[in-house]
Each structure stands twice: as structure tokens, then as C-alpha cells.
Write a protein that holds these residues in place. Structure first.
Motif, PDB file in Angstrom:
ATOM      1  N   GLY A 238       0.945  11.949  55.047  1.00 63.69           N
ATOM      2  CA  GLY A 238       0.591  13.354  55.221  1.00 63.69           C
ATOM      3  C   GLY A 238      -0.876  13.633  54.952  1.00 63.69           C
ATOM      4  O   GLY A 238      -1.376  14.719  55.274  1.00 63.69           O
ATOM      5  N   ALA A 239      -1.582  12.665  54.361  1.00 65.96           N
ATOM      6  CA  ALA A 239      -3.004  12.860  54.076  1.00 65.96           C
ATOM      7  C   ALA A 239      -3.810  12.771  55.363  1.00 65.96           C
ATOM      8  O   ALA A 239      -3.465  12.028  56.288  1.00 65.96           O
ATOM      9  N   GLU A 240      -4.910  13.508  55.413  1.00 65.84           N
ATOM     10  CA  GLU A 240      -5.716  13.567  56.625  1.00 65.84           C
ATOM     11  C   GLU A 240      -6.498  12.275  56.868  1.00 65.84           C
ATOM     12  O   GLU A 240      -6.617  11.819  57.999  1.00 65.84           O
ATOM     13  N   ASP A 241      -7.026  11.722  55.802  1.00 62.76           N
ATOM     14  CA  ASP A 241      -7.817  10.505  55.920  1.00 62.76           C
ATOM     15  C   ASP A 241      -7.867   9.827  54.565  1.00 62.76           C
ATOM     16  O   ASP A 241      -7.317  10.319  53.574  1.00 62.76           O
ATOM     17  N   ILE A 242      -8.545   8.691  54.488  1.00 65.05           N
ATOM     18  CA  ILE A 242      -8.591   7.944  53.233  1.00 65.05           C
ATOM     19  C   ILE A 242      -9.312   8.725  52.147  1.00 65.05           C
ATOM     20  O   ILE A 242      -8.962   8.645  50.965  1.00 65.05           O
ATOM     21  N   HIS A 243     -10.297   9.527  52.524  1.00 65.52           N
ATOM     22  CA  HIS A 243     -11.063  10.293  51.542  1.00 65.52           C
ATOM     23  C   HIS A 243     -10.187  11.347  50.875  1.00 65.52           C
ATOM     24  O   HIS A 243     -10.196  11.504  49.652  1.00 65.52           O
ATOM     25  N   MET A 244      -9.428  12.051  51.701  1.00 65.76           N
ATOM     26  CA  MET A 244      -8.552  13.083  51.160  1.00 65.76           C
ATOM     27  C   MET A 244      -7.396  12.469  50.370  1.00 65.76           C
ATOM     28  O   MET A 244      -6.973  13.015  49.351  1.00 65.76           O
TER      29      MET A 244
END
Length: 467
Positions: free
Chosen positions: A81-87
Motif C-alpha cells: 500500500g506504500a507509494e514508494d520506498i521512501h514513503m
């Protein structure tokens, strides 16, 4: 749908199809270690300039290290569900340590964050690729060294041209690979500059220390323009281009291995461990490593063109199009890393058919140029010598023989300056040995070339290690 960290301005949740299209976690998760390293450096710098307290810094650094350890042990799975690795990392950090986790993104944007991550990831991959290509080059040199006196025909237009040695032929590829390594080193040097601190595109009002962040991450310098820092992907294109050239060289050698291993050439036999068979024809031994390498070269070329096409119309600074850079360069690197070990093994285990190579060199009038050169030593202008040599080749073809077997009277009927010493010029080994100049095929010249290339390769490897 997971709550996005940027959705304060929005009144509606992101549509599921948009979220799926927007998400990059499925492929950028491989940059988790680079993302965490960048965040640790950023937090350390923020504490040094007074934006974070030492306690907050310690909580952030400890939390990030715990996340990395859990990812690597397999106890923490990536949240789809996370947008990308950073988030993903920031959300997990905040869940673990609370308020200090929310402060990590101070004076930073995902724009400079992703640019930093990609440069860090690429630096590590370039070190691995340099080692692999260096090992391939070392292998090619070793096989060449074992065959500095193995005579074979050299070709132009895929027609037998002049006698050379197998070692000389292989060293042509060693030179190509050394140039490839040099290009990767140059690309790596240009990639090893820090965009961190550029933020979205216009830096920040916080009193950050970009040089400190760069030093903590092992970068050589900081990027001089904040817009360029987040918009630049030259280093991605450059690495893809350097690896495309390398794969082109590998593909050319693949084609030759395929030809050489055919029954028509029979110059080499591929080891059983590096060939495959047919599901229907029991006798087949297929050069699949070489063929797959040749095929995968097209894949790498395609990514290079895709990257260039993606970049050509992008206005400054950051655009979401740049998300497309990662899958392309990831696959380029993965493809090269897949190909090189198998190819290296194939070259190392080739069974070289020396007698067959010599037979081919002796059977195609590859010594005809030496005959012309002989006539020049007797005072005949080269153009006339060329014509005499061509006429004698024609005579041989008509009579089913070769130059070195012609009676002296036949030679003298064509040119009265020819004497008994002509046979010394026509001997295949002598043809090769007489070309003892730098870059030539004579065994002594190839031995000298091997020493020079080994020295250059060692220098490149040392430089790559220093980076």
C-alpha cells in the motif's frame, strides 16, 4: 487505501487505478539500503546544524537501522500500500519511533531523495559490474596468452584475409572491454555527486550543510545547481550507454563463437556445461550462452533508447516521467549481471582446435599479401607486386594448389625477380612472425600487448576500488 503523506490539500482519496499506476514500490524497493543510508546522513546533518536534537537524531538513526536489519532478515515485508520506498521507510519509522520520525523529511523532498538513492545504488552496482567485467577481461587475456602462437585466418568481409593468431584476435576484445571499463569509471565519477539538499528544486530555508551530507555518503562533491540536481538523469543514460557498448562488444564475440563452433568452421568446441541440446535432434550441441547474450543485447539497447526518449521533452525540474528511469536501468544492470558470469565461463572452457585453425589459415591464400611484400623487397612497386600476386593466386585456383606449393619456375614465369627465398615468406608461421610491430599478430607483439593491457586493467580496477 493507505493515507498519503501529501494528501492534506486533497478532498478525495486517490482512485485505486491511479494509486496502482503511481506506485513504484514494486521495483524501487531494491533501493532500500541506499534510501536508509541517505536518511541517516540527512538526520545526522540536521542535528549538526541544530534542526534536530541529538536525541531526535539518535531515535531516527536507531529506527532506520532497525528497519534495515528487519528487511534483510525477512521479518519486515514491504507494504504494497506504500507509494514508494521512501514513503514505506518513513511510515515504518514513524510507526516505530513516533514524532521524531515525522521530522526526518525536514529540508528534503522526495525529488532530491530519489536522486540521491539512485546515485548511491548505482555506485554499488558499478563496483560489482566493474569486478565482473574485469574478471571476463582477465579470462579473455588468459586464453589469448595460451594461444599467442596458434595461427588462424583473420577475416575481412567474413572472407579469409591474412594469417593472425587466436591470441591476437582475442586481444582485440580485451581492448574493447578495457575501454568499456574506462567508460564505466568515467560515468561513475560523474554520478558520484550529491543532489541531497536541492529539495524539490529550490533548496530550502533551513541552514543545512550539503557538503557534510555529501561527505557522509561518500560523494565527491555536491551538485552546483539545485534544479539540475533533481532533473538530471544524464548519469543513468550514460551508464546505460556504456553498458550498451559493452553488450555490443559481447554480442560480436558471441557471433564469432557461434560461427567458430559450427561444423563449417570447427575452430572451437563449447564445453558441455555451457551448451544445451535439442529436444528432438540427439546430435545437437547448441551455443545458447552466446545466442542468449546476442539476444539480450537488443534488450539493453531498447532500454537506452527508452531512456533517451523519456528525457528528450521534459521541462525542468522534476516530472513524474522520471519514475520510468528505474525499471529501465535496473533491467540493464540485471541483464549484464546475468550474462557476464556465464559468458566468462564459456570463454574459459573453450576447446580450441588449433590444427583446424591452421588448416583454414593455410587454405585461403592468406599469405598472398606476403608474396606481394616479398616482391616489394625485390624492388617491384607495390601495385605491380599486387598484380603479380593476384595472378599467381588465380593460377593456384585453376590448378587446385596453394602458393607455397608452386614450383619456382611458375613463380619466375610471372616475375623473374622471384628466387628460392620466396618460400620463407610464404610459410604461414613466418607470415605471422614478420608482423612484429606494436599491435601486430606476431607472438612477441601479442605477448607485449598482453602485458600492457594487464597493466591498464589493473589500474582501472584500482581506480574503481578507490571510488
Amino acid at each position: 487505501m493507505a493515507k498519503m503523506m501529501w494528501d492534506g490539500r486533497f478532498q478525495k482519496a486517490t482512485a485505486a487505478d491511479v494509486a496502482k499506476m503511481n506506485s513504484s514500490l514494486g521495483f524501487d524497493q531494491r533501493m532500500y539500503a541506499a534510501d536508509i543510508a541517505g536518511s541517516i546522513a540527512h538526520a545526522t546533518m540536521l542535528a549538526a546544524v541544530g534542526v534536530l536534537t541529538d536525541t531526535e537524531r539518535d531515535a531516527i538513526v536507531g529506527g532506520l537501522r532497525g528497519i534495515q536489519a528487519d528487511i534483510e532478515s525477512g521479518t519486515l515485508a514491504f507494504d504494497n500500500g506504500a507509494e514508494d520506498i521512501h514513503m514505506f521507510v518513513e511510515e515504518e519509522l514513524t510507526a516505530r519511533i513516533g514524532e521524531p520520525g515525522k521530522k526526518l523529511h525536514t529540508a528534503r523532498s522526495r525529488n532530491d531523495q530519489v536522486a540521491t538513492d539512485l546515485r548511491l545504488w548505482m555506485r554499488g552496482e558499478l563496483a560489482t559490474l566493474t569486478a565482473m567485467i574485469g574478471e571476463l577481461t582477465t579470462t579473455v587475456i588468459a586464453v589469448a596468452e595460451a594461444h599467442t602462437s596458434t595461427v588462424m585466418p583473420g577475416y575481412t568481409h567474413l572472407q579469409r584475409a591474412q594469417p593472425i593468431t587466436f591470441g591476437h584476435h582475442l586481444m582485440a576484445y580485451a581492448h574493447m572491454f578495457v575501454r568499456d571499463l574506462a567508460r564505466l569509471a568515467d560515468a561513475g565519477a560523474r554520478a558520484n555527486v550529491s543532489p541531497l539538499g536541492a529539495a524539490a528544486l529550490a533548496t530550502t530555508t533551513y541552514p543545512i550543510d550539503r557538503a557534510m551530507s555529501a561527505e557522509l555518503l561518500g560523494f565527491d562533491a555536491v551538485m552546483g545547481n539545485s534544479i539540475d540536481a533533481v532533473a538530471d538523469r544524464d548519469y543513468v543514460v550514460e551508464v546505460a550507454a556504456a553498458l550498451s557498448l559493452f553488450m555490443m562488444h559481447l554480442s560480436r564475440l558471441s557471433e564469432e563463437v557461434i560461427l567458430w563452433s559450427s561444423a563449417e568452421f570447427a575452430f572451437v568446441e563449447i564445453d558441455d556445461a555451457y551448451a544445451t541440446g535439442s529436444s528432438i535432434m540427439p546430435q545437437k550441441k547448441n551455443p545458447d550462452v552466446a545466442e542468449l547474450t546476442r539476444g539480450k543485447t537488443s534488450r539493453v539497447f531498447g532500454h537506452l533508447l527508452g531512456l533517451l526518449t523519456m528525457m528528450k521533452n521534459l521541462p525542468l525540474a522534476y516530472n513524474k516521467d522520471l519514475q520510468e528511469d528505474k525499471e529501465a536501468i535496473f533491467d540493464v544492470v540485471d541483464t549484464v549481471r546475468l550474462v557476464v558470469p556465464a559468458f566468462t565461463g564459456m570463454i574459459a572452457t573453450l576447446d580450441v582446435r588449433e590444427e583446424r585453425m591452421r588448416e583454414a589459415a593455410a587454405g585461403g591464400f592468406t599469405n598472398a599479401t606476403n608474396l606481394a611484400d616479398y616482391l616489394v623487397t625485390k624492388g617491384v612497386p607495390f601495385r605491380e607486386a599486387h598484380a603479380h600476386s593476384g595472378a599467381l593466386v588465380h593460377y593456384c585456383i585453376e590448378h587446385g594448389t596453394v602458393l607455397e606449393d608452386l614450383p619456382l619456375e611458375v613463380f619466375q614465369a610471372e616475375s623473374d625477380v622471384i628466387e628460392d627465398d620466396v618460400y620463407g615468406f610464404l610459410d604461414i608461421d613466418a607470415c605471422v612472425a614478420r608482423r612484429n610491430i606494436p599491435g601486430g599478430p606476431a607472438p612477441a607483439a601479442v605477448v607485449a600487448d598482453i602485458a600492457a593491457v594487464r597493466s591498464e586493467l589493473a589500474t582501472l580496477r584500482i581506480s574503481a576500488g578507490a571510488q
